[in-house]
Structure formats: C-alpha cells, structure tokens
Design a protein around this motif. Sequence first.
Motif, PDB file in Angstrom:
ATOM      1  N   ALA A 174       9.350  -6.078   0.199  1.00  0.00           N
ATOM      2  CA  ALA A 174       9.252  -7.340  -0.538  1.00  0.00           C
ATOM      3  C   ALA A 174       8.534  -7.156  -1.862  1.00  0.00           C
ATOM      4  CB  ALA A 174       8.535  -8.384   0.312  1.00  0.00           C
ATOM      5  N   VAL A 175       7.504  -6.303  -1.884  1.00  0.00           N
ATOM      6  CA  VAL A 175       6.790  -6.042  -3.134  1.00  0.00           C
ATOM      7  C   VAL A 175       7.676  -5.231  -4.077  1.00  0.00           C
ATOM      8  CG1 VAL A 175       4.795  -4.896  -4.166  1.00  0.00           C
ATOM      9  CG2 VAL A 175       4.517  -6.236  -2.069  1.00  0.00           C
ATOM     10  N   SER A 176       8.351  -4.222  -3.545  1.00  0.00           N
ATOM     11  CA  SER A 176       9.213  -3.382  -4.381  1.00  0.00           C
ATOM     12  C   SER A 176      10.352  -4.169  -4.999  1.00  0.00           C
ATOM     13  CB  SER A 176       9.772  -2.219  -3.554  1.00  0.00           C
ATOM     14  OG  SER A 176       8.751  -1.332  -3.168  1.00  0.00           O
ATOM     15  N   ALA A 177      10.822  -5.210  -4.294  1.00  0.00           N
ATOM     16  CA  ALA A 177      11.952  -5.998  -4.787  1.00  0.00           C
ATOM     17  C   ALA A 177      11.533  -7.348  -5.359  1.00  0.00           C
ATOM     18  CB  ALA A 177      12.970  -6.209  -3.666  1.00  0.00           C
ATOM     19  N   HIS A 178      10.228  -7.631  -5.373  1.00  0.00           N
ATOM     20  CA  HIS A 178       9.719  -8.863  -5.978  1.00  0.00           C
ATOM     21  C   HIS A 178      10.263 -10.098  -5.264  1.00  0.00           C
ATOM     22  CE1 HIS A 178       7.411 -11.006  -8.736  1.00  0.00           C
ATOM     23  NE2 HIS A 178       7.748 -10.447  -9.871  1.00  0.00           N
ATOM     24  N   ALA A 179       9.929 -10.248  -3.978  1.00  0.00           N
ATOM     25  CA  ALA A 179      10.483 -11.322  -3.164  1.00  0.00           C
ATOM     26  C   ALA A 179       9.845 -12.669  -3.483  1.00  0.00           C
ATOM     27  CB  ALA A 179      10.281 -10.997  -1.684  1.00  0.00           C
ATOM     28  N   LEU A 180      10.494 -13.720  -3.006  1.00  0.00           N
ATOM     29  CA  LEU A 180       9.925 -15.070  -3.006  1.00  0.00           C
ATOM     30  C   LEU A 180      10.447 -15.798  -1.790  1.00  0.00           C
ATOM     31  CD1 LEU A 180      12.565 -16.747  -4.024  1.00  0.00           C
ATOM     32  CD2 LEU A 180      11.638 -16.368  -6.291  1.00  0.00           C
ATOM     33  N   GLY A 181       9.986 -17.037  -1.583  1.00  0.00           N
ATOM     34  CA  GLY A 181      10.399 -17.797  -0.413  1.00  0.00           C
ATOM     35  C   GLY A 181       9.357 -18.828  -0.057  1.00  0.00           C
ATOM     36  N   THR A 182       8.890 -18.826   1.206  1.00  0.00           N
ATOM     37  CA  THR A 182       7.813 -19.723   1.599  1.00  0.00           C
ATOM     38  C   THR A 182       6.582 -19.415   0.756  1.00  0.00           C
ATOM     39  OG1 THR A 182       8.625 -19.936   3.857  1.00  0.00           O
ATOM     40  CG2 THR A 182       6.292 -20.388   3.490  1.00  0.00           C
ATOM     41  N   GLY A 183       6.002 -20.428   0.157  1.00  0.00           N
ATOM     42  CA  GLY A 183       4.855 -20.266  -0.725  1.00  0.00           C
ATOM     43  C   GLY A 183       5.193 -20.293  -2.197  1.00  0.00           C
ATOM     44  N   SER A 184       6.479 -20.184  -2.552  1.00  0.00           N
ATOM     45  CA  SER A 184       6.847 -20.124  -3.971  1.00  0.00           C
ATOM     46  C   SER A 184       6.520 -21.393  -4.755  1.00  0.00           C
ATOM     47  CB  SER A 184       8.328 -19.778  -4.124  1.00  0.00           C
ATOM     48  OG  SER A 184       8.543 -18.414  -3.820  1.00  0.00           O
ATOM     49  N   PRO A 185       6.603 -22.595  -4.164  1.00  0.00           N
ATOM     50  CA  PRO A 185       6.184 -23.770  -4.941  1.00  0.00           C
ATOM     51  C   PRO A 185       4.711 -23.731  -5.330  1.00  0.00           C
ATOM     52  CG  PRO A 185       7.552 -24.442  -3.088  1.00  0.00           C
ATOM     53  CD  PRO A 185       7.229 -22.990  -2.886  1.00  0.00           C
ATOM     54  N   ARG A 186       3.891 -23.069  -4.535  1.00  0.00           N
ATOM     55  CA  ARG A 186       2.463 -22.970  -4.837  1.00  0.00           C
ATOM     56  C   ARG A 186       2.133 -21.728  -5.655  1.00  0.00           C
ATOM     57  NH1 ARG A 186      -1.489 -23.678   0.102  1.00  0.00           N
ATOM     58  NH2 ARG A 186      -2.903 -23.911  -1.663  1.00  0.00           N
ATOM     59  N   PHE A 187       2.750 -20.582  -5.289  1.00  0.00           N
ATOM     60  CA  PHE A 187       2.282 -19.298  -5.816  1.00  0.00           C
ATOM     61  C   PHE A 187       3.345 -18.516  -6.583  1.00  0.00           C
ATOM     62  CE2 PHE A 187      -0.123 -20.000  -1.757  1.00  0.00           C
ATOM     63  CZ  PHE A 187      -1.336 -20.319  -2.347  1.00  0.00           C
ATOM     64  N   GLN A 188       4.523 -19.067  -6.774  1.00  0.00           N
ATOM     65  CA  GLN A 188       5.609 -18.504  -7.575  1.00  0.00           C
ATOM     66  C   GLN A 188       6.347 -17.381  -6.861  1.00  0.00           C
ATOM     67  OE1 GLN A 188       6.518 -20.074 -10.301  1.00  0.00           O
ATOM     68  NE2 GLN A 188       8.138 -18.739 -11.006  1.00  0.00           N
ATOM     69  N   SER A 189       5.786 -16.157  -6.809  1.00  0.00           N
ATOM     70  CA  SER A 189       6.538 -15.042  -6.243  1.00  0.00           C
ATOM     71  C   SER A 189       5.587 -14.013  -5.648  1.00  0.00           C
ATOM     72  CB  SER A 189       7.423 -14.390  -7.308  1.00  0.00           C
ATOM     73  OG  SER A 189       6.627 -13.845  -8.332  1.00  0.00           O
ATOM     74  N   MET A 190       6.166 -13.030  -4.974  1.00  0.00           N
ATOM     75  CA  MET A 190       5.376 -12.019  -4.270  1.00  0.00           C
ATOM     76  C   MET A 190       4.415 -11.303  -5.207  1.00  0.00           C
ATOM     77  SD  MET A 190       5.420 -10.997  -1.045  1.00  0.00           S
ATOM     78  CE  MET A 190       4.124 -10.011  -0.305  1.00  0.00           C
ATOM     79  N   GLY A 191       4.895 -10.973  -6.385  1.00  0.00           N
ATOM     80  CA  GLY A 191       4.052 -10.232  -7.314  1.00  0.00           C
ATOM     81  C   GLY A 191       2.775 -10.952  -7.678  1.00  0.00           C
ATOM     82  N   ASP A 192       2.830 -12.277  -7.722  1.00  0.00           N
ATOM     83  CA  ASP A 192       1.660 -13.062  -8.083  1.00  0.00           C
ATOM     84  C   ASP A 192       0.596 -13.054  -6.992  1.00  0.00           C
ATOM     85  OD1 ASP A 192       2.566 -14.338 -10.702  1.00  0.00           O
ATOM     86  OD2 ASP A 192       4.211 -14.834  -9.358  1.00  0.00           O
ATOM     87  N   GLN A 193       0.944 -12.565  -5.807  1.00  0.00           N
ATOM     88  CA  GLN A 193       0.008 -12.532  -4.689  1.00  0.00           C
ATOM     89  C   GLN A 193      -0.512 -11.129  -4.390  1.00  0.00           C
ATOM     90  OE1 GLN A 193      -1.255 -15.384  -2.849  1.00  0.00           O
ATOM     91  NE2 GLN A 193      -0.602 -15.964  -4.901  1.00  0.00           N
ATOM     92  N   VAL A 194      -0.161 -10.180  -5.217  1.00  0.00           N
ATOM     93  CA  VAL A 194      -0.617  -8.804  -5.019  1.00  0.00           C
ATOM     94  C   VAL A 194      -1.912  -8.583  -5.785  1.00  0.00           C
ATOM     95  CG1 VAL A 194      -0.067  -6.361  -5.346  1.00  0.00           C
ATOM     96  CG2 VAL A 194       1.732  -7.969  -4.659  1.00  0.00           C
ATOM     97  N   ALA A 195      -2.972  -8.206  -5.062  1.00  0.00           N
ATOM     98  CA  ALA A 195      -4.261  -7.936  -5.695  1.00  0.00           C
ATOM     99  C   ALA A 195      -4.354  -6.525  -6.237  1.00  0.00           C
ATOM    100  CB  ALA A 195      -5.391  -8.185  -4.690  1.00  0.00           C
TER     101      ALA A 195
END
Length: 499
Positions: A174-195
């Motif tokens: 999911a990180v390698s492909a930049h996923a989204l889904g549940t949580g996207s209305p709040r946090f946009q996409s997977m990349g935005d949640q990677v510390a």
Amino acid sequence: MWRPSGADRGRAAAGVRHLRVHRRPLRRGGARGVSWQDEIRALLPAGLAWHEPVDTLAYRRDTSIVAPGHPDLVVRPLDAPGIGRVLAAASRLNVPVYSRGAGSMYAGGVNPHAGGLVMDLGGLDRILDIDTVRGVVVLEPGVTFGALLAALEPFGQTIGIVPSTGAAATVGGAVSAHALGTGSPRFQSMGDQVAGLEVALADGSFIRTGSAAAHGAGFFHRYAIGPDLTGLFIGADGTLGVITKIALWLHPLPAHRETACLGFADYPSAAAFLGELQRKALLDNVWYGAGYDAMAVRGRLLGADPDLDPTALPRFMLGVDYGGDADAVARDRTRIEALAAHYGGQPQPRFDEIYFHNLRRDELYWYSYAGYFAKSRCAMVMASFATDTLPAFLDQAQQWRERHPQFTWASATVLCRRGLHGAVLAFYDERQQWPEVQAVIAGCTTELMALGCVPYKSGKLWAAEVRKLTEYQRAVTRIKAALDPAGVLAPGNLGLDAR
C-alpha cells in the motif's frame, strides 16, 4: 524468458500498446559453472528460493489486466539483511528485481516483465513496535492490514488509511503504490500517514528517513533534518528501493460509528456539494465516503425493491461512514445534511439499509462486486481528479458503457480531504476477452488524461501516459539513475525503461 503466447499475439493484433521493457543479458555468476540463480539462492537459508514453473506461477501477475511476466527465481527473505544481500548481488549480476506483497494491486507493478527475480516480502511480517507515547507503529512491509488492525485494537488505536483491497493487502504494498480508502476524507492518502521508512537501496545499503535518519532518534517526525526523502519511495512501485520498515501514525479508534446516504438529482449538484464540503472542512468525523453513479444506484435499489419508481431515484448517491465521539458525529452529520439540502441532496435511508451500511460493517470494499467475479475478472483503471471534474468523469464512464456493451461496466468514487479518486471497472471473460479489454483500457487511460485526471497506482498500466509527462519523467529518471544505476529495480514500472 518471456515468450509470446497465442493470447499475447492476439493482443498485438488488437493494437494493444506493449511496455518498453527489454530482457537484458544476465551475467552468469561469480564462480565458474555457478548460475546467478544459485549464487543468489546461496545468500538465503534453505527453502527460501524456488525456480520451478509450478512454484513461480503465482508470481507472474497481480490482479490487473497487465500481461504476466515470467520470473526466473522467487526468493522470500525473512529479514532486512537478507534483502540487502539479495539486492547487492542482483545489482552486481544485472538481475531485475520485482518486490511483491500480496499481489492485490490493479496496475501490474509486480508483474516481472523483464524476468529476473521476484522478492516475496511476505516473510517480513512482524509488528516491531506499538508506541502509544509517540503515537507511531513500526512494522515490516509484509504485515497485512487485517493483522495490524487486530494488533492495534486492544490499545484502542487504529491507523489513518486502510485501502480498499481489504484485510489481505500488505502495508508495504500500500505504501509502495500510494493507497487510499478508509480514512481518506480525514487524512487524504497512505503517504500522508507515513512517519518514516527504512529502505534497502539497489546496492544493498540502507537508509532511514525522517527523524529516524539521526542515529538513535527513532521515528517521531517525518519532515526533519532536510528534504523529505520519505516521499521518494511512496508510490514508487519498487523502482527506487525496497521498503523494509514502515512507521505509521496512530489514531484513536472512533468511539461511535454510523452510516448515512445522500442522494442528488444530477452530477453537477453532487460535485458542487462535495467541493463545498471539502472547503468547509466538515470531514473530521468522516472515515469513508463513496460515490455511486446512476447505474449503480438503480441496480442496487431496484434489485432490492423492484416496485420503486425508477424515475424518482437519485442519479448520484454519496455513502458516508461517520466515526468519532457520538456528539461530534451528530453535530457534523446535521451540518453535512443541511449543506447537502442546499444543493438538492436528500437523505436516502433505503440505500443505506440495503447496501452501504452492510458494506461498511462487513468491510467488503471493492468485493461488493463479488457476483461479477463469479463468472469473470475485473479490469480496473484508477485515477485522481479535482472535485469539479466529477460530472465529466461519470459522463465518460457512461460513454464507455455505451461504446463497449460487451463488458459489464461500473464506476466508483472515493471522497478525499481534497479532490476525488475514481475507478472505472470493466468485468470481462478472461478466456475470451482479455486482448480486447486490454486495448479498451489503454484507450481509457488516454481519455482520462484528456479530462484532466491524473494516474493513480501507476505501475505498468499507466506507463504509456506517464511517459508523456516530460519534465516529471525526466526528473524521476535522474533520481532512478542515482539510486539504481544498474536499473535492476522493477524495470517497466512508472514508465521507466530497463537500462
């Protein structure tokens, strides 16, 4: 080595655009009489490498329509040092490397078109640290979302993004492909949640990004020290390095969840409402939002209740999954429904009852289309676009439905904090229609770009269009040359040719 089958020749006859990925000569190995396969196999414990066709069959493709590849070797390292040893040898021996998680993506990124080896990261499946003080979880790339969510639940925690491919997908994929889904209305996409990340580079060395780049500091801040190197590897489809550790931000599990649906008379009204919803920042307690076009609305409502008047049905439906403090959810739902009414939107409890509520509670995601999969496969092309492009996107999907009635078409939209993500799906008989649907989907990517949509989960599916982004592609090519001078990492992905 890949050889064209009858189906492959059919694709060529149908005019399908082939990827410019070339099988490069592989060096034979270091010692006389030792193949490169044997040399790499010797770097891992016994039983973690295989090459027989019956064993490598499952590694030829993902769930996309992209043509399968033919791996010469599959390896399954159990730790980061094993990955480093394999990459160093592959670079020296000029062997292509495709890293793979669950293989559940729809863009062909893991398909080994240049041969070489596939690195199965499923053996790196440990959750290394759940740090509720810093608010991060650190894990290996082979951890599935199902396992991660189950491990976090006793702590009252969750993560910001869970992709639509569900519990079996791996976090690394999911990180390698930049996923989204549940949580996207709040946090946009997977990349935005990677510390931060730990990444094995092509030469076998390792780099940590964000605050963890400083020895002993650990993961607590992504934008630290200097440029954001984390972002280089998010969405890179394994072309710049192999992710070996991931740090994700933690969030409290929502105390209360409920679903609701809103119907709109036309696509422009729905788009205007969604844009205003995003601008007013009313999404803090919305964990998921999905848009359904007129065909999907009719199919679900009339399928459950044939006596409904089809002319009275909304043309667009928004399903909303709320989550948070109960009072806050009630407040935001009232505000959102009042805003929807301004654009003609009305609550649709029947759609929620027969479909959306069950979908979200059972968390079936895309697999709500399981009835189609019983007799066919799904060709999916995914794109991101500005919210005001929604009417054009849905109208274009309807044009494809009318132009190519031999396939069963569907479209879906995911609400993000800004912009939208859309998918167009064509269900087809793979034995009879694979060459034909490949040509059609190739045309879809071109037409989507003309609408102002941009590639999402590029892999190989979008490669031809990504190559047209001249300045972008030139910059990525230079970065690729610096980090992977031998060009062994995932050749063909992101439109990057083998060198």
